[in-house]
Design a protein around this motif. Structure first.
Motif, PDB file in Angstrom:
ATOM      1  N   GLY A 173       0.834  -1.208   0.000  1.00  7.36           N
ATOM      2  CA  GLY A 173       0.000   0.000   0.000  1.00  7.36           C
ATOM      3  C   GLY A 173       0.864   1.251   0.000  1.00  7.36           C
ATOM      4  N   GLN A 174       0.708   2.070  -1.050  1.00 11.28           N
ATOM      5  CA  GLN A 174       1.522   3.287  -1.152  1.00 11.28           C
ATOM      6  C   GLN A 174       0.750   4.539  -0.739  1.00 11.28           C
ATOM      7  N   GLY A 216       1.565   3.458   4.341  1.00 13.53           N
ATOM      8  CA  GLY A 216       2.669   2.697   3.740  1.00 13.53           C
ATOM      9  C   GLY A 216       3.891   3.576   3.512  1.00 13.53           C
ATOM     10  N   CYS A 223      -0.135   0.958  -5.895  1.00 14.78           N
ATOM     11  CA  CYS A 223      -0.267   1.921  -6.985  1.00 14.78           C
ATOM     12  C   CYS A 223      -1.408   2.879  -6.694  1.00 14.78           C
ATOM     13  N   PRO A 259      -2.451   5.736  -4.997  1.00 21.78           N
ATOM     14  CA  PRO A 259      -3.124   5.976  -3.710  1.00 21.78           C
ATOM     15  C   PRO A 259      -4.399   6.771  -3.913  1.00 21.78           C
ATOM     16  N   ARG A 313       0.270  -4.781  -7.966  1.00 22.20           N
ATOM     17  CA  ARG A 313      -0.807  -5.167  -7.059  1.00 22.20           C
ATOM     18  C   ARG A 313      -0.519  -6.529  -6.430  1.00 22.20           C
ATOM     19  N   VAL A 314      -0.655  -6.612  -5.139  1.00 22.96           N
ATOM     20  CA  VAL A 314      -0.406  -7.882  -4.446  1.00 22.96           C
ATOM     21  C   VAL A 314      -1.622  -8.792  -4.586  1.00 22.96           C
ATOM     22  N   TRP A 335     -17.275  10.531   1.179  1.00 25.23           N
ATOM     23  CA  TRP A 335     -16.651   9.252   1.531  1.00 25.23           C
ATOM     24  C   TRP A 335     -16.079   9.274   2.942  1.00 25.23           C
ATOM     25  N   PHE A 366      -6.031 -11.151   2.742  1.00 26.73           N
ATOM     26  CA  PHE A 366      -4.679 -11.568   3.152  1.00 26.73           C
ATOM     27  C   PHE A 366      -4.736 -12.094   4.582  1.00 26.73           C
ATOM     28  N   ASP A 407      -5.869   2.944   7.557  1.00 28.78           N
ATOM     29  CA  ASP A 407      -7.311   2.682   7.463  1.00 28.78           C
ATOM     30  C   ASP A 407      -7.653   1.200   7.592  1.00 28.78           C
ATOM     31  N   LEU A 432     -10.379   7.111  10.513  1.00 28.09           N
ATOM     32  CA  LEU A 432      -9.790   6.955   9.176  1.00 28.09           C
ATOM     33  C   LEU A 432      -9.322   8.312   8.655  1.00 28.09           C
ATOM     34  N   ILE A 469      -5.616  10.839   7.566  1.00 28.00           N
ATOM     35  CA  ILE A 469      -4.222  10.800   7.128  1.00 28.00           C
ATOM     36  C   ILE A 469      -3.272  10.855   8.331  1.00 28.00           C
ATOM     37  N   ALA A 506      -3.086   7.534   9.954  1.00 29.53           N
ATOM     38  CA  ALA A 506      -2.395   6.559   9.103  1.00 29.53           C
ATOM     39  C   ALA A 506      -0.881   6.773   9.149  1.00 29.53           C
TER      40      ALA A 506
HETATM   41  P1  FAD Z   1      -4.914   4.453   1.580  1.00 27.10           P
HETATM   42  O1  FAD Z   1      -4.626   5.897   1.417  1.00 27.10           O
HETATM   43  O2  FAD Z   1      -6.241   3.950   1.181  1.00 27.10           O
HETATM   44  O3  FAD Z   1      -3.789   3.656   0.829  1.00 27.10           O
HETATM   45  C1  FAD Z   1      -3.860   2.255   0.709  1.00 27.10           C
HETATM   46  C2  FAD Z   1      -3.199   1.867  -0.569  1.00 27.10           C
HETATM   47  O4  FAD Z   1      -3.102   0.438  -0.624  1.00 27.10           O
HETATM   48  C3  FAD Z   1      -3.999   2.285  -1.817  1.00 27.10           C
HETATM   49  O5  FAD Z   1      -3.135   2.948  -2.691  1.00 27.10           O
HETATM   50  C4  FAD Z   1      -4.473   0.968  -2.391  1.00 27.10           C
HETATM   51  O6  FAD Z   1      -4.556   1.001  -3.803  1.00 27.10           O
HETATM   52  C5  FAD Z   1      -3.354   0.043  -1.940  1.00 27.10           C
HETATM   53  N1  FAD Z   1      -3.736  -1.369  -1.993  1.00 27.10           N
HETATM   54  C6  FAD Z   1      -4.881  -1.949  -1.545  1.00 27.10           C
HETATM   55  N2  FAD Z   1      -4.881  -3.264  -1.828  1.00 27.10           N
HETATM   56  C7  FAD Z   1      -3.701  -3.501  -2.450  1.00 27.10           C
HETATM   57  C8  FAD Z   1      -3.109  -4.652  -2.996  1.00 27.10           C
HETATM   58  N3  FAD Z   1      -3.726  -5.833  -2.969  1.00 27.10           N
HETATM   59  N4  FAD Z   1      -1.874  -4.544  -3.578  1.00 27.10           N
HETATM   60  C9  FAD Z   1      -1.224  -3.359  -3.628  1.00 27.10           C
HETATM   61  N5  FAD Z   1      -1.746  -2.218  -3.129  1.00 27.10           N
HETATM   62  C10 FAD Z   1      -2.961  -2.310  -2.546  1.00 27.10           C
HETATM   63  N6  FAD Z   1      -8.250  12.259   5.525  1.00 27.10           N
HETATM   64  C11 FAD Z   1      -7.833  13.404   6.131  1.00 27.10           C
HETATM   65  O7  FAD Z   1      -7.113  13.326   7.121  1.00 27.10           O
HETATM   66  N7  FAD Z   1      -8.187  14.618   5.634  1.00 27.10           N
HETATM   67  C12 FAD Z   1      -8.950  14.783   4.517  1.00 27.10           C
HETATM   68  O8  FAD Z   1      -9.259  15.895   4.103  1.00 27.10           O
HETATM   69  C13 FAD Z   1      -9.373  13.607   3.840  1.00 27.10           C
HETATM   70  N8  FAD Z   1     -10.095  13.677   2.709  1.00 27.10           N
HETATM   71  C14 FAD Z   1     -10.466  12.539   2.064  1.00 27.10           C
HETATM   72  C15 FAD Z   1     -11.142  12.645   0.858  1.00 27.10           C
HETATM   73  C16 FAD Z   1     -11.516  11.502   0.172  1.00 27.10           C
HETATM   74  C17 FAD Z   1     -12.261  11.629  -1.113  1.00 27.10           C
HETATM   75  C18 FAD Z   1     -11.192  10.223   0.711  1.00 27.10           C
HETATM   76  C19 FAD Z   1     -11.585   8.976  -0.007  1.00 27.10           C
HETATM   77  C20 FAD Z   1     -10.523  10.116   1.911  1.00 27.10           C
HETATM   78  C21 FAD Z   1     -10.140  11.274   2.603  1.00 27.10           C
HETATM   79  N9  FAD Z   1      -9.451  11.190   3.800  1.00 27.10           N
HETATM   80  C22 FAD Z   1      -9.009  12.342   4.407  1.00 27.10           C
HETATM   81  C23 FAD Z   1      -9.117   9.897   4.420  1.00 27.10           C
HETATM   82  C24 FAD Z   1      -7.680   9.496   4.040  1.00 27.10           C
HETATM   83  O9  FAD Z   1      -7.561   9.490   2.653  1.00 27.10           O
HETATM   84  C25 FAD Z   1      -7.335   8.117   4.593  1.00 27.10           C
HETATM   85  O10 FAD Z   1      -7.556   8.063   5.978  1.00 27.10           O
HETATM   86  C26 FAD Z   1      -5.864   7.791   4.301  1.00 27.10           C
HETATM   87  O11 FAD Z   1      -5.597   7.865   2.922  1.00 27.10           O
HETATM   88  C27 FAD Z   1      -5.522   6.412   4.837  1.00 27.10           C
HETATM   89  O12 FAD Z   1      -4.242   6.076   4.451  1.00 27.10           O
HETATM   90  P2  FAD Z   1      -3.810   4.540   4.250  1.00 27.10           P
HETATM   91  O13 FAD Z   1      -2.396   4.581   3.801  1.00 27.10           O
HETATM   92  O14 FAD Z   1      -4.179   3.770   5.439  1.00 27.10           O
HETATM   93  O15 FAD Z   1      -4.753   4.001   3.093  1.00 27.10           O
END
Ligand code: FAD
Length: 299
Positions: free
Chosen positions: A10-11, A15, A34, A36, A78-79, A130, A235, A266, A272, A274, A277
């Motif tokens: 997860g990038q 991640g 890929c 994000p 992608r995993v 969302w 997984f 997340d 949930l 940033i 995370a």
């Molecule tokens: P993610 O950002 O979801 O990253 C996970 C990554 O893992 C993704 O790139 C995904 O493609 C990848 N992945 C999943 N499965 C696989 C696989 N099998 N193989 C390889 N890669 C995989 N938060 C705030 O704090 N402020 C905001 O203003 C805000 N606005 C938002 C607006 C929107 C429209 C959305 C959808 C969310 C918003 N959020 C905001 C929430 C925030 O985006 C998330 O809390 C944050 O991105 C979580 O980070 P993460 O790294 O845990 O997950």
């Protein structure tokens, strides 16, 4: 087969943050994933250190540059699955390759699974959101629905009561899968669960109503989507990792119950955002560094 000391899946913010810590801590790190979901034109207003709004795209680009500076190997791949091999290491199988590693950080987020609602695109960002923590404020005192299932939807609905008392969960015609504990909390907060589909969205520039599948109308002004992804839990299931609904269960050090497997962001549920995370990524990385040094070197 490529060998690494830790593979991070997860990038997104979790991640990337984890990879900065592990690589800076001298751990040979691969970061897989890929596109994000936050790397678009979304305006991030609540992340520390950016007095002016920063776009999600810019935040991710900065994180990628920082990780690259410390030598992280990044692949847009992608995993597909993870399993144990006979040497006691994990094999991470991707669409294009295979990686052998003794530790893994799951940072797969929750996917933006689009609900099957006619006219959804027209109101995405114009009444459809969302993320309660990001947009709940804009729906103060308004009538809102959480469209989704299980604990994820229940949590979002409970969080919405900070902004409005007129909240309902809509399962989009599916069977209600919210656990009894959460159902009790929803009842205490007067949050009904509607087991109907949504047949139509109404409004001009912004959403101002829905028509349910049985023809009943409601003057809903906001819909929050809460449909989770199965990928991290898939997984988890293969590896015998304990989950809670769609989320991976971790302790305070972001350790799962499987040796050498950590999770952050997340995919672990909770708040949930940033900032969370990024923080969890740092904690998971610290645990992974300690694990690698103790268990994977010089034997
Ligand atoms: P993610 O950002 O979801 O990253 C996970 C990554 O893992 C993704 O790139 C995904 O493609 C990848 N992945 C999943 N499965 C696989 C696989 N099998 N193989 C390889 N890669 C995989 N938060 C705030 O704090 N402020 C905001 O203003 C805000 N606005 C938002 C607006 C929107 C429209 C959305 C959808 C969310 C918003 N959020 C905001 C929430 C925030 O985006 C998330 O809390 C944050 O991105 C979580 O980070 P993460 O790294 O845990 O997950």
């Amino acid at each position: 087969m490529k060998d690494f000391e830790t593979v991070i899946i997860g990038q997104g913010p979790a991640g990337l943050s984890a990879s900065i810590y592990t690589s800076r801590g001298g751990i040979k790190t691969a970061l897989l994933g890929c596109d994000p979901k936050i790397a678009g034109d979304y305006e991030i207003d609540n992340y520390f250190g950016f007095p002016e709004t920063v776009s999600g795209r810019e935040l991710i680009e900065r994180g990628v540059k920082q990780a690259q500076r410390f030598g992280v190997t990044m692949e847009c791949d992608r995993v597909l699955g993870i399993h144990f091999d006979d040497t006691g290491k994990y094999i991470v199988k991707t669409e294009h390759d295979e990686y052998r590693t003794c530790s893994i950080i799951l940072a797969t987020g929750v996917s933006r699974k689009k609900p099957d609602i006619p006219g959804f695109e027209k109101f995405d960002g114009k009444g459809i959101s969302w993320c309660v923590s990001c947009d709940g404020f804009f729906f103060k005192g308004k009538k809102v629905l959480v469209a989704g299932e299980g604990i994820y939807a229940a949590n979002q609905a409970i969080e919405l009561t900070d902004y409005t008392s007129d909240v309902a969960v809509c399962t989009l015609g599916k069977k209600n899968t919210i656990t009894p504990d959460y159902m009790k909390r929803l009842r205490e907060l007067n949050i009904p669960v509607i087991e109907k589909g949504i047949a139509e969205l109404k409004g001009g520039d912004v959403l101002d109503g829905v028509v349910f599948s049985d023809g009943e109308s409601s003057s809903v002004q906001g819909i929050f989507v809460a449909l989770g992804d199965a990928s991290s839990t898939d997984f988890a299931r293969t590896l015998g990792i304990i989950t809670e609904g769609n989320f991976i269960q971790v302790d305070r050090e972001m350790k799962t119950n499987a040796p050498g497997i950590f999770a952050a962001g997340d995919c672990t549920g909770g708040f949930l955002q940033i900032a969370v995370a990024v923080g969890e990524g740092a904690v998971a990385a610290r645990s992974a560094i300690a694990y690698v040094k103790e268990n994977c070197r010089g034997a």
